[in-house]
Design a protein around this motif. Sequence first.
Motif, mmCIF file in Angstrom:
data_model
loop_
_atom_site.group_PDB
_atom_site.id
_atom_site.type_symbol
_atom_site.label_atom_id
_atom_site.label_comp_id
_atom_site.label_asym_id
_atom_site.label_seq_id
_atom_site.Cartn_x
_atom_site.Cartn_y
_atom_site.Cartn_z
ATOM 1 N N SER A 77 12.416 78.405 47.052
ATOM 2 C CA SER A 77 12.539 77.076 47.648
ATOM 3 C C SER A 77 13.237 76.142 46.672
ATOM 4 O O SER A 77 13.270 76.398 45.473
ATOM 5 C CB SER A 77 11.151 76.529 47.979
ATOM 6 O OG SER A 77 10.531 77.345 48.946
ATOM 7 N N ASN A 78 13.771 75.051 47.209
ATOM 8 C CA ASN A 78 14.405 74.031 46.363
ATOM 9 C C ASN A 78 13.506 72.822 46.165
ATOM 10 O O ASN A 78 13.738 72.027 45.267
ATOM 11 C CB ASN A 78 15.695 73.506 47.003
ATOM 12 C CG ASN A 78 16.631 74.585 47.468
ATOM 13 O OD1 ASN A 78 16.861 74.710 48.659
ATOM 14 N ND2 ASN A 78 17.169 75.368 46.559
ATOM 15 N N LEU A 79 12.514 72.671 47.051
ATOM 16 C CA LEU A 79 11.664 71.477 47.036
ATOM 17 C C LEU A 79 10.263 71.818 47.508
ATOM 18 O O LEU A 79 10.096 72.441 48.558
ATOM 19 C CB LEU A 79 12.261 70.403 47.960
ATOM 20 C CG LEU A 79 11.375 69.207 48.352
ATOM 21 C CD1 LEU A 79 10.938 68.414 47.134
ATOM 22 C CD2 LEU A 79 12.099 68.309 49.350
ATOM 23 N N GLY A 105 9.916 76.470 38.478
ATOM 24 C CA GLY A 105 11.174 75.750 38.402
ATOM 25 C C GLY A 105 11.540 75.007 39.672
ATOM 26 O O GLY A 105 12.714 74.755 39.930
ATOM 27 N N VAL A 106 10.525 74.627 40.463
ATOM 28 C CA VAL A 106 10.761 73.909 41.715
ATOM 29 C C VAL A 106 10.205 72.493 41.573
ATOM 30 O O VAL A 106 9.014 72.308 41.314
ATOM 31 C CB VAL A 106 10.096 74.631 42.913
ATOM 32 C CG1 VAL A 106 10.315 73.850 44.202
ATOM 33 C CG2 VAL A 106 10.644 76.057 43.044
ATOM 34 N N GLY A 107 11.072 71.504 41.742
ATOM 35 C CA GLY A 107 10.655 70.105 41.702
ATOM 36 C C GLY A 107 9.940 69.719 42.989
ATOM 37 O O GLY A 107 9.962 70.459 43.976
ATOM 38 N N SER A 108 9.291 68.561 42.968
ATOM 39 C CA SER A 108 8.434 68.155 44.087
ATOM 40 C C SER A 108 8.669 66.722 44.518
ATOM 41 O O SER A 108 9.152 65.899 43.746
ATOM 42 C CB SER A 108 6.955 68.269 43.674
ATOM 43 O OG SER A 108 6.603 69.585 43.373
ATOM 44 N N THR A 125 10.630 65.026 37.173
ATOM 45 C CA THR A 125 10.302 66.354 37.715
ATOM 46 C C THR A 125 10.307 66.351 39.242
ATOM 47 O O THR A 125 10.061 67.383 39.864
ATOM 48 C CB THR A 125 8.921 66.838 37.225
ATOM 49 O OG1 THR A 125 7.899 65.996 37.767
ATOM 50 C CG2 THR A 125 8.844 66.826 35.704
ATOM 51 N N GLY A 126 10.556 65.204 39.808
ATOM 52 C CA GLY A 126 10.566 65.042 41.260
ATOM 53 C C GLY A 126 10.448 63.576 41.600
ATOM 54 O O GLY A 126 10.749 62.712 40.770
ATOM 55 N N LEU A 127 9.966 63.316 42.804
ATOM 56 C CA LEU A 127 9.886 61.935 43.285
ATOM 57 C C LEU A 127 8.525 61.668 43.920
ATOM 58 O O LEU A 127 7.898 62.579 44.473
ATOM 59 C CB LEU A 127 10.991 61.677 44.309
ATOM 60 C CG LEU A 127 12.426 61.863 43.800
ATOM 61 C CD1 LEU A 127 13.407 61.873 44.960
ATOM 62 C CD2 LEU A 127 12.785 60.786 42.792
ATOM 63 N N VAL A 128 8.101 60.425 43.846
ATOM 64 C CA VAL A 128 6.862 59.984 44.487
ATOM 65 C C VAL A 128 7.257 58.995 45.578
ATOM 66 O O VAL A 128 8.037 58.068 45.333
ATOM 67 C CB VAL A 128 5.895 59.338 43.463
ATOM 68 C CG1 VAL A 128 4.647 58.831 44.150
ATOM 69 C CG2 VAL A 128 5.537 60.345 42.358
ATOM 70 N N LYS A 152 18.131 69.541 38.502
ATOM 71 C CA LYS A 152 17.610 68.813 37.339
ATOM 72 C C LYS A 152 16.095 68.678 37.441
ATOM 73 O O LYS A 152 15.369 68.934 36.478
ATOM 74 C CB LYS A 152 18.269 67.424 37.268
ATOM 75 C CG LYS A 152 17.709 66.507 36.202
ATOM 76 C CD LYS A 152 18.287 65.109 36.292
ATOM 77 C CE LYS A 152 17.747 64.419 37.522
ATOM 78 N NZ LYS A 152 18.050 63.016 37.652
ATOM 79 N N TYR A 153 15.597 68.290 38.627
ATOM 80 C CA TYR A 153 14.154 68.147 38.804
ATOM 81 C C TYR A 153 13.442 69.469 38.578
ATOM 82 O O TYR A 153 12.385 69.520 37.948
ATOM 83 C CB TYR A 153 13.823 67.610 40.199
ATOM 84 C CG TYR A 153 14.282 66.193 40.454
ATOM 85 C CD1 TYR A 153 14.141 65.191 39.491
ATOM 86 C CD2 TYR A 153 14.849 65.847 41.675
ATOM 87 C CE1 TYR A 153 14.551 63.889 39.745
ATOM 88 C CE2 TYR A 153 15.263 64.542 41.935
ATOM 89 C CZ TYR A 153 15.115 63.571 40.962
ATOM 90 O OH TYR A 153 15.518 62.286 41.216
ATOM 91 N N GLY A 154 14.017 70.549 39.086
ATOM 92 C CA GLY A 154 13.400 71.868 38.913
ATOM 93 C C GLY A 154 13.323 72.286 37.460
ATOM 94 O O GLY A 154 12.293 72.770 36.986
ATOM 95 N N SER A 155 14.405 72.076 36.739
ATOM 96 C CA SER A 155 14.440 72.420 35.317
ATOM 97 C C SER A 155 13.434 71.585 34.520
ATOM 98 O O SER A 155 12.684 72.094 33.685
ATOM 99 C CB SER A 155 15.860 72.200 34.786
ATOM 100 O OG SER A 155 15.929 72.454 33.413
#
Length: 177
Positions: A77-79, A105-108, A125-128, A152-155
């Motif tokens: 998955s990407n997200l 390695g998956v951002g959220s 690492t992701g977004l709220v 970038k978020y995943g890394s």
Amino acid sequence: PKIITVARLDKRKNHQNILMCIRNLKEKFPKIKYICVGDGDEKNNLVSLVKELKIEKEVVFVNQTDQKLKTALIMNSNLFLMPSIIYKKSVEGFGISFLEAASYGVGSIGGQDGGASDAIKNEVTGLVCDGKDINSIYENIIKFFENDNYKKYGSNALKFSENFSWNKIVKQYLDLI
């Protein structure tokens, strides 16, 4: 985009708002896929909503899974998306599922209510987002994928998840004693 949620199917997890966003995102991302892993009281309502929104080709429900399949689904998955809300007196606790996704390695994207913000470093690492606001969820998903931000978020999420390895956490606990 390949989006996943691994969670109990209940009101607090906010799957219904995710599905409405998937419907709108389909126009921008014709090949979008949403994998919903879990079971619960809301299953029938969510299946009906998928049919009503005509997104049967974009949404896959996986009711029961073993650890190996769950891991494979997350890794591909990407997200990881779970914009939880406060429902009655139920609030999301610490967002361990976000850290599990991060460890692959998956951002959220998580909701601002509850513990997601402890497990997601906003814009790192992701977004709220505001899970009660479908536009907030939608706009954050767009932002997550624009300019390949999801990479970038995943890394960053993978690096951040290392702070929660058992070896590091045990040392922190021992320091408290």
